[in-house]
Design an enzyme around this catalytic site. Structure first.
Site, PDB file in Angstrom:
ATOM      1  N   HIS A 151      47.915  56.306  74.120  1.00 31.69           N
ATOM      2  CA  HIS A 151      47.548  56.623  72.738  1.00 31.69           C
ATOM      3  C   HIS A 151      46.717  55.515  72.083  1.00 31.69           C
ATOM      4  O   HIS A 151      45.986  55.761  71.119  1.00 31.69           O
ATOM      5  CB  HIS A 151      48.815  56.863  71.915  1.00 31.69           C
ATOM      6  CG  HIS A 151      48.641  57.826  70.782  1.00 31.69           C
ATOM      7  ND1 HIS A 151      47.511  57.867  70.004  1.00 31.69           N
ATOM      8  CD2 HIS A 151      49.477  58.782  70.280  1.00 31.69           C
ATOM      9  CE1 HIS A 151      47.635  58.809  69.080  1.00 31.69           C
ATOM     10  NE2 HIS A 151      48.813  59.374  69.229  1.00 31.69           N
ATOM     11  N   ASP A 364      34.261  72.991  77.105  1.00 31.28           N
ATOM     12  CA  ASP A 364      33.659  74.026  77.946  1.00 31.28           C
ATOM     13  C   ASP A 364      33.072  73.360  79.188  1.00 31.28           C
ATOM     14  O   ASP A 364      32.159  72.536  79.082  1.00 31.28           O
ATOM     15  CB  ASP A 364      32.571  74.753  77.150  1.00 31.28           C
ATOM     16  CG  ASP A 364      31.857  75.839  77.950  1.00 31.28           C
ATOM     17  OD1 ASP A 364      32.202  76.041  79.128  1.00 31.28           O
ATOM     18  OD2 ASP A 364      30.947  76.466  77.395  1.00 31.28           O
TER      19      ASP A 364
END
Length: 421
Positions: A151, A364
């Site tokens: 993180h 994508d």
């Protein structure tokens, strides 16, 4: 039916070496070296997904060298920074013995982590890669991309930007559409006061409780009903957070403790609020909290809980009053954050984070957006629900929950089912 996932040995996808050092911002230091895992499931096949994405990842690291670096400590105080050493991302190619339309089996594999690589310990160490990736091919031609990251390197919005870049390179763009910015100075972020940093880090500490990972859907019909009751002044997140807050409180808090404090904590992406530059992909989130008693939450109307959440959201800008380019902010919310850490037993606090509209749904790799975006729950960061982007074919909001002990799981699910009627 058992899911058999066959994995290759981890390979290293190297990045550029000697790319310098990136200092951690105060927002990065709020997070601590905890692991986050994301799963993107694609039902439209691409040519050789393992090879294609691995090659695109290699290209993307040239634009995002910190992702291929390592944390390092310097000075007597052991202050951390990112050394852009090019040591690389750990990459695993895999295949699975089922199709994506085997929904129950697929979800089980997602929840139990077979489609992602994890770190060996509760906290990420200095020698660990900052990013781990697994690409899994399904028997139907679909594939899943599992990403686990420290993180400290990025929040969810930052990781979404990075994965969009990998996708753009996978389908042939010469460079990412968004120019990445990682350095705090480049990003023009304010410095948060140390008390606020410490209070926010308290939310990220390692848990020792055994918690149950649950995959639930809040129906669109329920969300629409809540919005109607609120006169249209209600977002999907506010409705979902109010539902989770009430149902969990009813499930885990005893009736003989009506005045128990049951705070709700939620994250806010504050890039626009603090003026970070476009393309900034480090951490830029803060926690906000709502204080209430168990009676208020368990017995009140959902619209009243929505109102409390809205009021807390309106106070987020107060945390960043008097922001300067190099000075610290006057964090009026810091005292409230510290109170949250001590005012209620840890198990009474529910955290809710939203991954909607951060960019994961736009990743994508060549044949369109993911059919499902899912958070993989880690026991080390518990009492949390993550609201995920919409799933293809589902009418409602998907939530992955790691917020109840085993003895409270059935009651929690029953409360959700009752509210959905």
């Amino acid at each position: 039916m058992n899911v058999v996932v066959t994995k290759s040995s981890p390979a290293v996808v190297a990045g550029p070496s000697d790319a310098g050092v990136v200092l951690l911002s105060s927002f990065d230091r709020c997070m601590g070296p905890t692991a986050v895992t994301l799963l993107l499931v694609f039902d439209q096949p691409i040519d050789e997904p393992v090879k294609t994405i691995k090659n695109a990842l290699s290209q993307a690291l040239a634009h995002y060298p910190p992702m291929a670096g390592r944390l390092a400590a310097t000075g007597d105080d052991g202050e951390l920074h990112i050394a852009c050493t090019g040591e690389g991302v750990s990459f695993v190619g895999a295949s699975v013995s089922c199709a994506l339309d085997d929904e129950e089996v697929t979800r089980s594999a997602l929840l139990h982590g077979d489609l992602a690589v994890g770190y060996p310990a509760e906290y990420c160490s200095l020698s660990d890669p900052l990013v781990l990736m697994q690409v899994t091919e399904f028997s139907c031609g679909g594939f899943a991309v599992g990403v686990t990251w420290n993180h400290v390197i990025a929040d969810a919005a930052g990781m979404a930007q990075f994965l969009q870049a990998v996708g753009e390179l996978a389908w042939g763009m010469p460079a990412p559409a968004v120019v990445p910015v990682r350095c705090e100075i480049q990003g023009s972020l304010p410095r948060l006061p140390q008390p606020l940093v410490a209070a926010m880090r308290s939310h990220m500490r390692v848990e020792t409780e055994e918690l149950v990972a649950l995959d639930v859907t809040i129906p669109s019909s329920l969300i629409k009903r809540i919005k109607f009751e609120c006169g249209g002044d209600c977002t999907a997140f506010e409705a979902v957070a109010a539902v989770l807050w009430r149902c969990r409180t009813r499930a885990v808090i005893s009736d003989d403790d009506p005045n128990a404090s049951v705070p709700l904590a939620f994250t806010s992406n504050v890039r626009g609020l603090v003026g970070s530059k476009e393309g900034y992909y480090g951490n830029c989130i803060t926690f906000q909290q709502v204080q209430a008693t168990s009676t208020t939450v368990a017995s009140g109307e959902i619209k009243d809980l929505v109102r409390l959440i809205k009021l807390a959201k309106e106070k987020v800008p107060d945390t960043f009053q008097n922001v300067g380019d190099v000075g610290e902010t006057r964090a009026s919310g810091g005292r409230d954050q510290q109170q949250l850490a001590v005012a209620a037993p840890r198990y009474n606090v529910l955290g809710v984070s939203s991954w909607r509209n951060l960019g994961f749904e736009a990743v994508d790799f060549g044949r369109g957006s993911p059919a499902r975006v899912m958070w993989k729950a880690h026991q080390t960061v518990g009492f949390v629900c993550v609201v995920c982007p919409p799933c293809k074919g589902e009418d409602g909001v998907s939530v992955v929950s790691l917020c109840v002990k085993p003895e409270h799981a059935d009651a929690f699910m029953a409360e959700l089912a009752t509210l959905n009627i």
